[in-house]
Design a protein around this motif. Structure first.
Motif, PDB file in Angstrom:
ATOM      1  N   ALA A 297      19.987  29.740 -97.331  1.00 28.75           N
ATOM      2  CA  ALA A 297      19.125  30.869 -96.983  1.00 28.75           C
ATOM      3  C   ALA A 297      19.492  32.100 -97.812  1.00 28.75           C
ATOM      4  O   ALA A 297      18.610  32.839 -98.278  1.00 28.75           O
ATOM      5  CB  ALA A 297      19.234  31.172 -95.502  1.00 28.75           C
ATOM      6  N   GLU A 298      20.781  32.309 -98.012  1.00 25.01           N
ATOM      7  CA  GLU A 298      21.225  33.457 -98.804  1.00 25.01           C
ATOM      8  C   GLU A 298      20.797  33.322-100.257  1.00 25.01           C
ATOM      9  O   GLU A 298      20.354  34.287-100.882  1.00 25.01           O
ATOM     10  CB  GLU A 298      22.747  33.582 -98.710  1.00 25.01           C
ATOM     11  CG  GLU A 298      23.284  34.830 -99.326  1.00 25.01           C
ATOM     12  CD  GLU A 298      24.769  34.990 -99.081  1.00 25.01           C
ATOM     13  OE1 GLU A 298      25.380  35.810 -99.799  1.00 25.01           O
ATOM     14  OE2 GLU A 298      25.327  34.315 -98.202  1.00 25.01           O
ATOM     15  N   VAL A 299      20.894  32.116-100.807  1.00 22.59           N
ATOM     16  CA  VAL A 299      20.476  31.895-102.192  1.00 22.59           C
ATOM     17  C   VAL A 299      18.975  32.133-102.332  1.00 22.59           C
ATOM     18  O   VAL A 299      18.518  32.780-103.288  1.00 22.59           O
ATOM     19  CB  VAL A 299      20.862  30.462-102.648  1.00 22.59           C
ATOM     20  CG1 VAL A 299      20.155  30.083-103.935  1.00 22.59           C
ATOM     21  CG2 VAL A 299      22.358  30.350-102.819  1.00 22.59           C
ATOM     22  N   ARG A 300      18.180  31.619-101.387  1.00 18.83           N
ATOM     23  CA  ARG A 300      16.730  31.845-101.433  1.00 18.83           C
ATOM     24  C   ARG A 300      16.420  33.336-101.341  1.00 18.83           C
ATOM     25  O   ARG A 300      15.536  33.843-102.034  1.00 18.83           O
ATOM     26  CB  ARG A 300      16.033  31.089-100.304  1.00 18.83           C
ATOM     27  CG  ARG A 300      15.704  29.665-100.691  1.00 18.83           C
ATOM     28  CD  ARG A 300      14.829  28.973 -99.658  1.00 18.83           C
ATOM     29  NE  ARG A 300      15.715  28.316 -98.692  1.00 18.83           N
ATOM     30  CZ  ARG A 300      15.806  28.633 -97.414  1.00 18.83           C
ATOM     31  NH1 ARG A 300      15.067  29.572 -96.904  1.00 18.83           N
ATOM     32  NH2 ARG A 300      16.645  28.002 -96.618  1.00 18.83           N
ATOM     33  N   ASP A 301      17.168  34.040-100.500  1.00 24.17           N
ATOM     34  CA  ASP A 301      16.983  35.482-100.350  1.00 24.17           C
ATOM     35  C   ASP A 301      17.264  36.208-101.663  1.00 24.17           C
ATOM     36  O   ASP A 301      16.535  37.113-102.063  1.00 24.17           O
ATOM     37  CB  ASP A 301      17.933  35.992 -99.266  1.00 24.17           C
ATOM     38  CG  ASP A 301      17.266  36.930 -98.295  1.00 24.17           C
ATOM     39  OD1 ASP A 301      16.031  37.011 -98.317  1.00 24.17           O
ATOM     40  OD2 ASP A 301      17.996  37.562 -97.513  1.00 24.17           O
ATOM     41  N   LEU A 302      18.342  35.809-102.326  1.00 20.66           N
ATOM     42  CA  LEU A 302      18.713  36.460-103.586  1.00 20.66           C
ATOM     43  C   LEU A 302      17.718  36.146-104.696  1.00 20.66           C
ATOM     44  O   LEU A 302      17.481  36.976-105.576  1.00 20.66           O
ATOM     45  CB  LEU A 302      20.121  36.039-103.999  1.00 20.66           C
ATOM     46  CG  LEU A 302      21.257  36.586-103.147  1.00 20.66           C
ATOM     47  CD1 LEU A 302      22.569  35.927-103.520  1.00 20.66           C
ATOM     48  CD2 LEU A 302      21.368  38.084-103.287  1.00 20.66           C
ATOM     49  N   LYS A 303      17.118  34.965-104.671  1.00 18.56           N
ATOM     50  CA  LYS A 303      16.153  34.597-105.713  1.00 18.56           C
ATOM     51  C   LYS A 303      14.810  35.289-105.519  1.00 18.56           C
ATOM     52  O   LYS A 303      14.119  35.587-106.479  1.00 18.56           O
ATOM     53  CB  LYS A 303      15.939  33.081-105.708  1.00 18.56           C
ATOM     54  CG  LYS A 303      17.060  32.303-106.341  1.00 18.56           C
ATOM     55  CD  LYS A 303      16.734  30.821-106.352  1.00 18.56           C
ATOM     56  CE  LYS A 303      17.846  30.024-107.002  1.00 18.56           C
ATOM     57  NZ  LYS A 303      17.543  28.576-107.009  1.00 18.56           N
TER      58      LYS A 303
END
Length: 114
Positions: free
Chosen positions: A55-61
């Motif tokens: 979820a954090e990676v998707r948020d950062l992307k």
């Protein structure tokens, strides 16, 4: 007849040995089942951690909001033309818990002069 009964008892005991104490015994099955249960608990925790990281990676992307939040909290960065105020609390004087113990005077030794 007595010998026949004794032979059957020995044969039954010999057949029961691998079931209870051998390589594929019930004790080993119980131990593997316990280890399997523990590993499933570890896997659940790791799945939860992976989901949060995903979820954090998707948020950062997807957007800059997460990047900005991280830069502010972890790196202490501020935006251009932004004013940063740091509020410091007044430091209070230290309060002594116990009265100071009087130091005993050590005996003085005079040096001999030549």
């Amino acid at each position: 007849m007595r010998w026949l009964t004794l032979i059957f008892v020995v044969l039954i005991a010999a057949l029961q040995y691998p079931l209870w104490l051998g390589k594929g015994s019930w004790l080993r099955v119980w131990e593997v089942d316990r280890e399997s249960t523990q590993q499933k608990e570890v896997n659940l925790k790791l799945r939860a951690r992976n989901a949060s990281l995903d979820a954090e990676v998707r948020d950062l992307k997807q957007g800059y909001d997460a990047i900005e939040e991280r830069a502010r909290s972890e790196l202490g960065m501020i935006k251009r033309d932004e004013i940063f105020f740091q509020v410091l609390e007044e430091s209070k004087p230290a309060v002594r818990a116990q009265p100071e113990v009087e130091k005993k005077a050590a005996p003085q030794v005079e040096e001999a002069k030549p």
